[in-house]
Design a protein around this motif. Structure first.
Motif, mmCIF file in Angstrom:
data_model
loop_
_atom_site.group_PDB
_atom_site.id
_atom_site.type_symbol
_atom_site.label_atom_id
_atom_site.label_comp_id
_atom_site.label_asym_id
_atom_site.label_seq_id
_atom_site.Cartn_x
_atom_site.Cartn_y
_atom_site.Cartn_z
ATOM 1 N N GLU A 6 0.653 -1.289 -0.100
ATOM 2 C CA GLU A 6 0.306 -0.168 -0.179
ATOM 3 C C GLU A 6 0.965 1.442 0.000
ATOM 4 N N MET A 7 2.096 1.318 0.728
ATOM 5 C CA MET A 7 2.825 2.310 0.685
ATOM 6 C C MET A 7 3.539 2.752 -0.709
ATOM 7 N N ASN A 8 3.802 1.600 -1.225
ATOM 8 C CA ASN A 8 4.730 1.870 -2.262
ATOM 9 C C ASN A 8 4.106 1.924 -3.441
ATOM 10 N N ASN A 9 2.662 1.722 -3.358
ATOM 11 C CA ASN A 9 1.216 2.108 -4.646
ATOM 12 C C ASN A 9 1.131 3.752 -4.642
ATOM 13 N N TYR A 10 0.693 3.789 -2.784
ATOM 14 C CA TYR A 10 1.277 5.415 -2.768
ATOM 15 C C TYR A 10 2.232 6.004 -3.341
#
Length: 212
Positions: A6-10
């Motif tokens: 999720e953080m990488n996608n952000y």
């Protein structure tokens, strides 16, 4: 901790729009199932290039030339030597680099880096290791004498999908690779001549600099 999806996608969403040549090369890599550096890690590497302004860059593992072209775009005055042992990828890299008009700045060598590194002359200000994971230690040992006094060595994929932290969760075919990377990371962090930090972005990037 290993960067959550999720953080990488952000972080990916925050990246500026890619130039067309980047998008085209990324699409080719996806189509041909060629592993290239993930977008967030590549942004990090190019930012380091902008900060250090290296005159000469050595890359171990060309693939199709994506990372070499990205690094050069971050510092167009640099010259890059990159080594690739797969002939098909070597030929594609030559084609992509020429198509982008960068063949005067990027030299691609066909061969095994374990043999080719020893043939290189001069010093490099930035060394990027992104090839056979099981040979990382040897690549580092061979390349580090070529590093300029204030140079930097980057090693990609040192977290190997997070399995280095939980090796028991790796599949049977990945277990040996995970152990080799764990051994490499431990060796690197305890190296008597280098200080290393591992940044948990993408698949993990280790940054090594010489001790004073």
């Amino acid at each position: 901790m290993y960067l959550k999806e999720e953080m990488n996608n952000y972080l990916v969403e925050l990246l500026p729009d890619s130039e067309k040549w980047m998008e085209d090369l990324e699409a080719k890599a996806t189509r041909d199932n060629v592993p290239i550096m993930d977008a967030v890690s590549m942004q990090f590497v190019t930012q380091l290039i902008r900060m250090y302004q290296p005159s000469r860059i050595l890359e171990v593992g060309t693939a199709i030339g994506y990372s070499a072209l990205r690094m050069l775009s971050a510092h167009p005055e640099a010259s890059i030597v990159t080594i690739e042992r797969d002939e098909a990828r070597y030929n594609q890299a030559l084609e992509e680099i020429k198509e982008n008009g960068k063949d005067n700045s990027i030299q691609v060598i066909l061969g095994d880096a374990l043999e080719e590194i020893a043939k290189l002359d001069g010093k490099f200000d930035f060394i990027f290791i992104d090839a056979a994971k099981g040979q990382y230690k040897r690549f580092f040992e061979l390349a580090s004498p070529l590093l300029s006094p204030k140079g930097v060595i980057l090693s990609d994929n040192v977290l190997f999908r997070g399995f280095v932290a939980e090796p028991e969760t790796a599949s049977k075919r990945h277990k040996k690779m995970v152990e080799k990377i764990r051994d490499y990371n431990k060796w690197l962090m305890q190296h008597p001549n280098f200080t290393t930090s591992i940044v948990p972005i993408g698949d993990g990037v280790a940054i090594s600099v010489r001790k004073p």
